[in-house]
Design a protein around this motif. Structure first.
Motif, PDB file in Angstrom:
ATOM      1  N   GLU A 156       0.811  -1.217   0.000  1.00 45.69           N
ATOM      2  CA  GLU A 156       0.000   0.000   0.000  1.00 45.69           C
ATOM      3  C   GLU A 156       0.845   1.268   0.000  1.00 45.69           C
ATOM      4  N   GLN A 157       2.164   1.114   0.160  1.00 44.27           N
ATOM      5  CA  GLN A 157       3.092   2.245   0.175  1.00 44.27           C
ATOM      6  C   GLN A 157       2.694   3.272   1.242  1.00 44.27           C
ATOM      7  N   ILE A 158       2.634   2.784   2.477  1.00 47.61           N
ATOM      8  CA  ILE A 158       2.200   3.609   3.602  1.00 47.61           C
ATOM      9  C   ILE A 158       3.214   3.541   4.740  1.00 47.61           C
ATOM     10  N   ASP A 159       3.102   4.512   5.616  1.00 48.80           N
ATOM     11  CA  ASP A 159       3.911   4.524   6.836  1.00 48.80           C
ATOM     12  C   ASP A 159       3.159   3.922   8.010  1.00 48.80           C
ATOM     13  N   CYS A 160       1.824   3.953   7.916  1.00 50.47           N
ATOM     14  CA  CYS A 160       1.011   3.534   9.056  1.00 50.47           C
ATOM     15  C   CYS A 160      -0.293   2.914   8.563  1.00 50.47           C
ATOM     16  N   LEU A 161      -0.601   1.713   9.057  1.00 52.92           N
ATOM     17  CA  LEU A 161      -1.862   1.038   8.772  1.00 52.92           C
ATOM     18  C   LEU A 161      -2.688   1.036  10.054  1.00 52.92           C
ATOM     19  N   ILE A 162      -3.908   1.570   9.972  1.00 49.10           N
ATOM     20  CA  ILE A 162      -4.783   1.624  11.142  1.00 49.10           C
ATOM     21  C   ILE A 162      -6.076   0.879  10.804  1.00 49.10           C
ATOM     22  N   MET A 163      -6.420  -0.118  11.641  1.00 46.14           N
ATOM     23  CA  MET A 163      -7.610  -0.926  11.395  1.00 46.14           C
ATOM     24  C   MET A 163      -8.262  -1.301  12.722  1.00 46.14           C
ATOM     25  N   GLY A 164      -9.575  -1.536  12.660  1.00 41.81           N
ATOM     26  CA  GLY A 164     -10.329  -1.946  13.842  1.00 41.81           C
ATOM     27  C   GLY A 164     -10.756  -3.389  13.721  1.00 41.81           C
ATOM     28  N   HIS A 165     -12.069  -3.657  13.988  1.00 44.48           N
ATOM     29  CA  HIS A 165     -12.720  -4.941  13.724  1.00 44.48           C
ATOM     30  C   HIS A 165     -12.473  -6.008  14.786  1.00 44.48           C
ATOM     31  N   THR A 166     -11.276  -6.062  15.356  1.00 39.78           N
ATOM     32  CA  THR A 166     -10.973  -7.138  16.316  1.00 39.78           C
ATOM     33  C   THR A 166     -11.505  -6.831  17.715  1.00 39.78           C
ATOM     34  N   HIS A 167     -11.715  -5.557  18.025  1.00 42.89           N
ATOM     35  CA  HIS A 167     -12.142  -5.079  19.345  1.00 42.89           C
ATOM     36  C   HIS A 167     -11.040  -5.217  20.393  1.00 42.89           C
ATOM     37  N   TYR A 168      -9.812  -5.363  19.930  1.00 44.78           N
ATOM     38  CA  TYR A 168      -8.633  -5.360  20.808  1.00 44.78           C
ATOM     39  C   TYR A 168      -7.676  -4.278  20.310  1.00 44.78           C
ATOM     40  N   SER A 169      -7.195  -3.442  21.214  1.00 47.83           N
ATOM     41  CA  SER A 169      -6.265  -2.385  20.822  1.00 47.83           C
ATOM     42  C   SER A 169      -4.822  -2.887  20.864  1.00 47.83           C
ATOM     43  N   TYR A 170      -4.012  -2.340  19.965  1.00 50.26           N
ATOM     44  CA  TYR A 170      -2.572  -2.598  20.030  1.00 50.26           C
ATOM     45  C   TYR A 170      -1.832  -1.585  19.169  1.00 50.26           C
ATOM     46  N   ILE A 171      -0.566  -1.408  19.513  1.00 52.90           N
ATOM     47  CA  ILE A 171       0.354  -0.580  18.729  1.00 52.90           C
ATOM     48  C   ILE A 171       1.559  -1.451  18.411  1.00 52.90           C
ATOM     49  N   ARG A 172       1.847  -1.587  17.138  1.00 47.11           N
ATOM     50  CA  ARG A 172       2.917  -2.493  16.709  1.00 47.11           C
ATOM     51  C   ARG A 172       3.871  -1.763  15.769  1.00 47.11           C
ATOM     52  N   ARG A 173       5.127  -1.737  16.118  1.00 46.81           N
ATOM     53  CA  ARG A 173       6.164  -1.112  15.280  1.00 46.81           C
ATOM     54  C   ARG A 173       6.809  -2.200  14.429  1.00 46.81           C
ATOM     55  N   ILE A 174       6.802  -1.997  13.132  1.00 46.45           N
ATOM     56  CA  ILE A 174       7.416  -2.947  12.218  1.00 46.45           C
ATOM     57  C   ILE A 174       8.412  -2.180  11.373  1.00 46.45           C
ATOM     58  N   ASN A 175       9.695  -2.406  11.665  1.00 45.59           N
ATOM     59  CA  ASN A 175      10.772  -1.605  11.067  1.00 45.59           C
ATOM     60  C   ASN A 175      10.491  -0.132  11.360  1.00 45.59           C
ATOM     61  N   ASN A 176      10.350   0.705  10.366  1.00 44.96           N
ATOM     62  CA  ASN A 176      10.078   2.121  10.627  1.00 44.96           C
ATOM     63  C   ASN A 176       8.616   2.482  10.413  1.00 44.96           C
ATOM     64  N   ASN A 177       7.765   1.453  10.357  1.00 43.42           N
ATOM     65  CA  ASN A 177       6.350   1.665  10.093  1.00 43.42           C
ATOM     66  C   ASN A 177       5.503   1.200  11.267  1.00 43.42           C
ATOM     67  N   TRP A 178       4.190   1.452  11.145  1.00 43.35           N
ATOM     68  CA  TRP A 178       3.287   1.153  12.246  1.00 43.35           C
ATOM     69  C   TRP A 178       2.072   0.367  11.763  1.00 43.35           C
ATOM     70  N   ALA A 179       1.616  -0.565  12.602  1.00 41.61           N
ATOM     71  CA  ALA A 179       0.313  -1.207  12.452  1.00 41.61           C
ATOM     72  C   ALA A 179      -0.411  -0.998  13.786  1.00 41.61           C
ATOM     73  N   ILE A 180      -1.575  -0.370  13.729  1.00 36.32           N
ATOM     74  CA  ILE A 180      -2.239   0.070  14.959  1.00 36.32           C
ATOM     75  C   ILE A 180      -3.726  -0.271  14.907  1.00 36.32           C
ATOM     76  N   ASN A 181      -4.230  -0.758  16.025  1.00 37.24           N
ATOM     77  CA  ASN A 181      -5.668  -0.954  16.194  1.00 37.24           C
ATOM     78  C   ASN A 181      -6.113  -0.108  17.380  1.00 37.24           C
ATOM     79  N   PRO A 182      -7.083   0.786  17.188  1.00 38.12           N
ATOM     80  CA  PRO A 182      -7.503   1.651  18.301  1.00 38.12           C
ATOM     81  C   PRO A 182      -8.382   0.954  19.319  1.00 38.12           C
ATOM     82  N   GLY A 183      -8.764  -0.306  19.054  1.00 45.04           N
ATOM     83  CA  GLY A 183      -9.710  -0.988  19.923  1.00 45.04           C
ATOM     84  C   GLY A 183     -11.125  -0.529  19.628  1.00 45.04           C
ATOM     85  N   ALA A 184     -12.047  -0.927  20.473  1.00 47.38           N
ATOM     86  CA  ALA A 184     -13.465  -0.626  20.252  1.00 47.38           C
ATOM     87  C   ALA A 184     -13.962   0.426  21.225  1.00 47.38           C
TER      88      ALA A 184
END
Length: 240
Positions: A156-184
């Protein structure tokens, strides 16, 4: 730049009110919502009315899509027999009570939203999805293989992917990028059952994510469900 990202309201107006009140105290520049405004608590129309009037950019969640387009309710193996029955009744409750104008609002929500913020000389690319860049029926949990998430970020050529759906929050650093779930906001599956959302602070050199979790009036939700056509199964969820 400071943005707030909320997700998975699921008809829970007291939780949404608490989150929006908290956001209002934090000098946030923009709010985004990842979808699933409805189902499992009785404030379907009140919540959609709020989003329509506030014009918060909002995505189409899988529950929003099912009700908006009157899609069939597919049974899932992960649900117990009790939850399977309760889930069908709750979703049909939303289908029955949603107003035409609010149904049409849901029909016109986008699947995803790609943001580009230019801070100084730096462009930050952020992708918002409800669940997964390919489907609202896929999950990206915190323990998803790093290579899978990294592959999506690179694709997707992005620095940060933000998604919900799981109803669990987390912040994950992958190399210099981010995958984040804000929770519900309205139906957290985390042990504390607090309303959860994300604040993302963006400057020229870095992205700083923070998960915020706050209490709300759970008893009000329990009583409202008990006085609606939604099964008590969803009231008991808040008694834990």
């Amino acid at each position: 730049m400071k943005i707030a990202v909320i997700s998975d309201i699921h008809g829970n107006l007291p939780a949404l009110d608490s989150v929006l009140n908290d956001i209002s105290t934090r000098n946030i520049d923009q709010i985004y919502c990842l979808g699933d405004l409805i189902d499992f608590a009785p404030w379907t129309n009140e919540i959609i009315d709020l989003f329509r009037s506030s014009r918060i950019p909002t995505l189409l969640g899988n529950h929003d899509e099912r009700v908006a387009f009157d899609q069939p309710i597919n049974r899932k193996k992960k649900h117990s027999p009790e939850e399977t029955v309760a889930r069908e009744i709750a979703i049909n409750h939303s289908k029955k009570h949603i107003t035409l104008i609010n149904r049409n609002y849901l029909k016109n929500l986008p699947f995803s939203l790609k943001l580009n913020y230019k801070i100084g000389q730096k462009h930050w690319n952020i992708l918002l999805v409800h669940a997964h860049p390919d489907s609202n029926d896929q999950y990206i949990f915190e323990d998803e293989e790093e290579t899978v998430v990294e592959g999506l970020i690179n694709r997707e050529q992005i620095d940060c992917l933000i998604m919900g759906h799981t109803h669990y929050s987390y912040i994950r650093r992958i190399n210099n990028n981010w995958a984040i779930n804000p929770g519900a906001v309205g139906r957290s599956k985390e042990s504390n059952r607090l309303a959860s959302y994300l604040i993302l602070e963006i400057n020229e050199t870095e992205i700083k994510p923070e998960i915020i979790q706050i209490p709300f009036d759970k008893q009000k939700v329990i009583e409202a469900i008990a006085n609606s056509g939604i099964p008590d199964f969803y009231a008991k969820f808040w008694e834990n």
